[in-house]
Design an enzyme around this catalytic site. Structure first.
Site, PDB file in Angstrom:
ATOM      1  N   ASP A   1     -10.976   2.035 -23.994  1.00 44.89           N
ATOM      2  CA  ASP A   1     -11.235   1.885 -22.560  1.00 44.89           C
ATOM      3  C   ASP A   1     -10.942   3.187 -21.825  1.00 44.89           C
ATOM      4  OD1 ASP A   1     -12.064  -0.705 -22.421  1.00 44.89           O
ATOM      5  OD2 ASP A   1     -10.128  -1.533 -21.803  1.00 44.89           O
TER       6      ASP A   1
ATOM      7  N   PRO B   1       0.809  -1.232   0.000  1.00 44.07           N
ATOM      8  CA  PRO B   1       0.000   0.000   0.000  1.00 44.07           C
ATOM      9  C   PRO B   1       0.836   1.274   0.000  1.00 44.07           C
ATOM     10  CG  PRO B   1      -0.212  -1.164   2.103  1.00 44.07           C
ATOM     11  CD  PRO B   1       0.605  -2.041   1.207  1.00 44.07           C
TER      12      PRO B   1
ATOM     13  N   GLU C   1       2.012  -7.800   9.020  1.00 45.81           N
ATOM     14  CA  GLU C   1       2.165  -6.361   9.213  1.00 45.81           C
ATOM     15  C   GLU C   1       3.034  -5.725   8.123  1.00 45.81           C
ATOM     16  OE1 GLU C   1       0.535  -4.680  11.257  1.00 45.81           O
ATOM     17  OE2 GLU C   1       1.515  -2.734  11.033  1.00 45.81           O
TER      18      GLU C   1
ATOM     19  N   ARG D   1      -4.608  -8.195 -20.406  1.00 44.91           N
ATOM     20  CA  ARG D   1      -5.606  -7.846 -21.427  1.00 44.91           C
ATOM     21  C   ARG D   1      -5.055  -6.878 -22.469  1.00 44.91           C
ATOM     22  NH1 ARG D   1      -9.126  -3.797 -20.756  1.00 44.91           N
ATOM     23  NH2 ARG D   1     -10.962  -5.054 -21.186  1.00 44.91           N
TER      24      ARG D   1
HETATM   25  N1  SAM Z   1       1.226  -2.600   7.617  1.00 46.09           N
HETATM   26  C1  SAM Z   1       1.275  -2.395   6.199  1.00 46.09           C
HETATM   27  C2  SAM Z   1       1.283  -0.902   5.898  1.00 46.09           C
HETATM   28  O1  SAM Z   1       0.753  -0.148   6.693  1.00 46.09           O
HETATM   29  O2  SAM Z   1       1.797  -0.511   4.845  1.00 46.09           O
HETATM   30  C3  SAM Z   1       0.088  -3.071   5.528  1.00 46.09           C
HETATM   31  C4  SAM Z   1       0.206  -4.539   5.446  1.00 46.09           C
HETATM   32  S1  SAM Z   1      -1.154  -5.325   4.660  1.00 46.09           S
HETATM   33  C5  SAM Z   1      -2.156  -5.803   5.993  1.00 46.09           C
HETATM   34  C6  SAM Z   1      -0.494  -6.839   4.126  1.00 46.09           C
HETATM   35  C7  SAM Z   1      -0.123  -6.934   2.656  1.00 46.09           C
HETATM   36  O3  SAM Z   1      -1.237  -6.736   1.845  1.00 46.09           O
HETATM   37  C8  SAM Z   1       0.902  -5.936   2.168  1.00 46.09           C
HETATM   38  O4  SAM Z   1       2.208  -6.341   2.468  1.00 46.09           O
HETATM   39  C9  SAM Z   1       0.642  -5.954   0.666  1.00 46.09           C
HETATM   40  O5  SAM Z   1       1.264  -7.043   0.020  1.00 46.09           O
HETATM   41  C10 SAM Z   1      -0.854  -6.179   0.608  1.00 46.09           C
HETATM   42  N2  SAM Z   1      -1.632  -4.945   0.409  1.00 46.09           N
HETATM   43  C11 SAM Z   1      -2.528  -4.404   1.252  1.00 46.09           C
HETATM   44  N3  SAM Z   1      -3.084  -3.308   0.745  1.00 46.09           N
HETATM   45  C12 SAM Z   1      -2.547  -3.131  -0.489  1.00 46.09           C
HETATM   46  C13 SAM Z   1      -2.725  -2.157  -1.515  1.00 46.09           C
HETATM   47  N4  SAM Z   1      -3.557  -1.132  -1.370  1.00 46.09           N
HETATM   48  N5  SAM Z   1      -2.021  -2.303  -2.649  1.00 46.09           N
HETATM   49  C14 SAM Z   1      -1.162  -3.318  -2.809  1.00 46.09           C
HETATM   50  N6  SAM Z   1      -0.949  -4.278  -1.867  1.00 46.09           N
HETATM   51  C15 SAM Z   1      -1.623  -4.183  -0.723  1.00 46.09           C
END
Ligand code: SAM
Length: 250
Positions: free
Chosen positions: A172, A92, A119, A157
C-alpha cells in the site's frame, strides 16, 4: 484488539462497523468495536454535556465530567498493565495521522477514541486524560466521528488476519515509504490503451523492477516530500537522476 469510541452519535458508526473489512474483522473476533454515548454520563437532569466558555465568546465547550466518567468507567473493567489503552482525542490541533501512526496503534491491545463536537473541549480533558491527540488533516469537520472512523479503519486493516493475501497492505502507499505503483487488469487492450508489455511478460523479476521504478517515479512527481527522509540505494539514485533529467518511465 478492543476499540471503544466515545461519541454523542453512536448511530453514525453502525454501518461502518458492520460493513466490509471492519465488519469481517469483528465477525472473526480479531477486533471488538464498541461505542459509548457519553451523554449517559452527564451529571445534570437535562443530560447536557456542553456549557458556555469562561471568558465569553461564541460556541459551546464539552464539559470534563461526562468524558472523564465515561473513560474511567471503561477502565474500571480491570485488565493488565499491557492492556492499558491509548486514549486518543480526535482534534484538528493534534498530530497529523499517518500510516506510520496507524502501524504504531495497530500494535496496541486497546484504544479509546474521543469524538468532540461543538467549539472545543474543556482543556483539562486534553491535559489530564488523553495520551494522544490526532488530526486527520488541516481542515475542520463538524465532529470527531468521521476522523475516528478513518483512524479505526486504517488501524484494523493492519491487524494480522484481517486482510487476505489479495488485499495485502504490504505494498500500500506509504507502507513502503512510497506511493503505490500503477495497476492494470484485463483486457490487455481497452480502446486504444494497452497494458505495459512487461506486465504481460510473466517475468517476475522484470515486473518487480518496473513496479519499483514506477512507485519511485509516482512519489517523486506527486509527493516529493515523502522522499526527503529516504536513503535511496544505488539503483534508486540512478532513477532519480533520470527523472531530474526528464527521462520518465512509461
Ligand atoms: N474549534 C475547534 C478548533 O478550532 O480546533 C474545532 C472544533 S470541530 C468543529 C469539532 C470536533 O470535530 C473537534 O473537537 C474534533 O473532535 C472534530 N474534528 C474536526 N476536524 C477534525 C480533524 N481535522 N481531525 C480530527 N478531528 C477533527
Amino acid at each position: 484488539m478492543r476499540i471503544d469510541v466515545l461519541t454523542l452519535f453512536p448511530e453514525m458508526f453502525e454501518g461502518v462497523f458492520s460493513s466490509s473489512i471492519l465488519g469481517k474483522a469483528s465477525e472473526k473476533g480479531i477486533v471488538t468495536l464498541n461505542t459509548v454515548n457519553f451523554r449517559e454520563y452527564s451529571e445534570n437532569k437535562h443530560s447536557t454535556v456542553d456549557d458556555y466558555p469562561y471568558g465569553g465568546g461564541g460556541g459551546m465547550v464539552l464539559k470534563p465530567e461526562p468524558v472523564f466518567s465515561a473513560v474511567e468507567d471503561l477502565l474500571s473493567d480491570g485488565g493488565s498493565e499491557e492492556d492499558s489503552p491509548r486514549i486518543i482525542l480526535m482534534c484538528p490541533q493534534g498530530e497529523t495521522f499517518t500510516q506510520a501512526k496507524a502501524e504504531e496503534l495497530s500494535r496496541q491491545r486497546r484504544l479509546i477514541l474521543i469524538c468532540g463536537h461543538y467549539e472545543g473541549y474543556d482543556e483539562r480533558i486534553r491535559r489530564y486524560l488523553v495520551t494522544d491527540e490526532l488530526s486527520i488533516g488541516d481542515y475542520v469537520l463538524t465532529g470527531g466521528e468521521i476522523p475516528a472512523m478513518a483512524v479505526i479503519d486504517s488501524v484494523v486493516r493492519l491487524l494480522p488476519g484481517v486482510l487476505g493475501n489479495e488485499q495485502s497492505a504490504v505494498t500500500d502507499s506509504f507502507s513502503t515509504g512510497l506511493l503505490e505503483y500503477p495497476h492494470y487488469t484485463r483486457p490487455p487492450k481497452f480502446r486504444d490503451w494497452e497494458v505495459p508489455e512487461v506486465l504481460l511478460s510473466g517475468h517476475h523479476g522484470n515486473i518487480a523492477q518496473w513496479r519499483r521504478k514506477q512507485a519511485l517515479y509516482r512519489t517523486w512527481k506527486r509527493r516529493p516530500d515523502l522522499l526527503k527522509n529516504r536513503s535511496p540505494d544505488k539503483l534508486e539514485e540512478q532513477w532519480l537522476k533520470e527523472f531530474e533529467q526528464g527521462q520518465f518511465p512509461d
